[in-house]
Scaffold this motif. Structure first.
Motif, short mmCIF file in Angstrom:
data_model
loop_
_atom_site.label_atom_id
_atom_site.label_comp_id
_atom_site.label_asym_id
_atom_site.label_seq_id
_atom_site.Cartn_x
_atom_site.Cartn_y
_atom_site.Cartn_z
N PHE A 1 -33.66 37.41 -0.39
CA PHE A 1 -34.59 37.79 -1.23
C PHE A 1 -35.12 36.81 -1.89
O PHE A 1 -34.09 35.90 -2.25
N PHE B 1 -27.79 34.01 -4.55
CA PHE B 1 -26.83 33.59 -3.46
C PHE B 1 -27.62 33.06 -2.38
O PHE B 1 -27.67 32.16 -1.78
N ILE C 1 -27.63 46.05 4.75
CA ILE C 1 -28.79 45.14 3.99
C ILE C 1 -27.91 44.31 3.08
O ILE C 1 -27.51 44.99 1.79
N GLU D 1 -22.40 36.00 3.70
CA GLU D 1 -21.64 35.38 2.72
C GLU D 1 -22.20 34.10 2.56
O GLU D 1 -22.03 33.20 3.41
N SER D 2 -23.00 33.71 1.43
CA SER D 2 -23.76 32.50 1.02
C SER D 2 -22.71 31.14 1.39
O SER D 2 -23.20 30.34 1.91
N1 LIG Z 1 -20.83 37.20 -1.87
C1 LIG Z 1 -22.09 37.46 -1.44
C2 LIG Z 1 -22.83 38.36 -2.56
C3 LIG Z 1 -24.10 38.54 -1.84
C4 LIG Z 1 -24.98 39.71 -2.63
O1 LIG Z 1 -24.48 40.27 -3.45
N2 LIG Z 1 -26.33 39.93 -2.48
C5 LIG Z 1 -27.01 40.73 -3.19
C6 LIG Z 1 -28.46 40.36 -3.60
S1 LIG Z 1 -28.13 39.21 -4.81
C7 LIG Z 1 -27.27 41.93 -2.03
O2 LIG Z 1 -27.72 41.78 -0.95
N3 LIG Z 1 -27.39 43.18 -2.47
C8 LIG Z 1 -27.70 44.18 -1.79
C9 LIG Z 1 -28.92 45.14 -1.95
O3 LIG Z 1 -29.35 44.37 -3.11
O4 LIG Z 1 -29.36 45.83 -1.27
C10 LIG Z 1 -22.72 36.05 -1.03
O5 LIG Z 1 -22.16 34.95 -1.44
O6 LIG Z 1 -23.43 35.98 -0.04
#
Ligand SMILES: N[C@@H](CCC(=O)N[C@@H](CS)C(=O)NCC(=O)O)C(=O)O
Length: 119
Positions: A46, A51, A88, A106-107
């Motif tokens: 996004f 992240f 997603i 995971e970033s």
């Molecule tokens: N621990 C994960 C967190 C990733 C995360 O929370 N991403 C959010 C967007 S900032 C997400 O994909 N949320 C699912 C959604 O919005 O549908 C990382 O570091 O990649």
């Protein structure tokens, strides 16, 4: 809540723009090698997700161009992510290697992978 999130997203994008990291400089041969390797990658993301910004900054540091696929606004990318990766959640790095496809979430894992492969 949506408005607050939108404002925070814009602030993240602005700070990322102002404090954009420098990319590593390579010889043209090494850069060509890195570009070829990077062509096997795609980042589902996004635009204003912190992240995802973290991963895009690492791409910038490593001076590699990866296909960025917006899974928020593009329905095709969104369904590819859901069907391929299983959920997603962004960022997710799609890695195509020797005919196999891996979906890495995971970033922190993605950043470590990029450092291992390109640094
Ligand atoms: N621990 C994960 C967190 C990733 C995360 O929370 N991403 C959010 C967007 S900032 C997400 O994909 N949320 C699912 C959604 O919005 O549908 C990382 O570091 O990649």
């Amino acid at each position: 809540m949506k408005v607050v999130r939108w404002i925070l997203g814009r602030i993240i994008l602005l700070l990322n723009f102002i404090f954009s990291p420098r990319g590593v400089k390579r010889s043209s041969e090494d850069q060509q090698f890195a570009d070829n390797k990077a062509s096997q990658l795609a980042l589902y993301q996004f635009d204003a997700c912190p992240f995802c910004v973290k991963v895009r900054r690492e791409l910038k540091r490593q001076s590699i161009k990866v296909d960025l696929r917006d899974a928020k606004t593009n329905p095709q990318h969104r369904s590819d992510l859901e069907n391929g990766g299983g959920r997603i959640k962004v960022p997710c790095l799609r890695i195509e290697k020797e005919g196999e496809t891996q979906w890495m979430y995971e970033s922190s894992d993605i950043v470590s992978y990029l450092q291992k492969e390109f640094a």
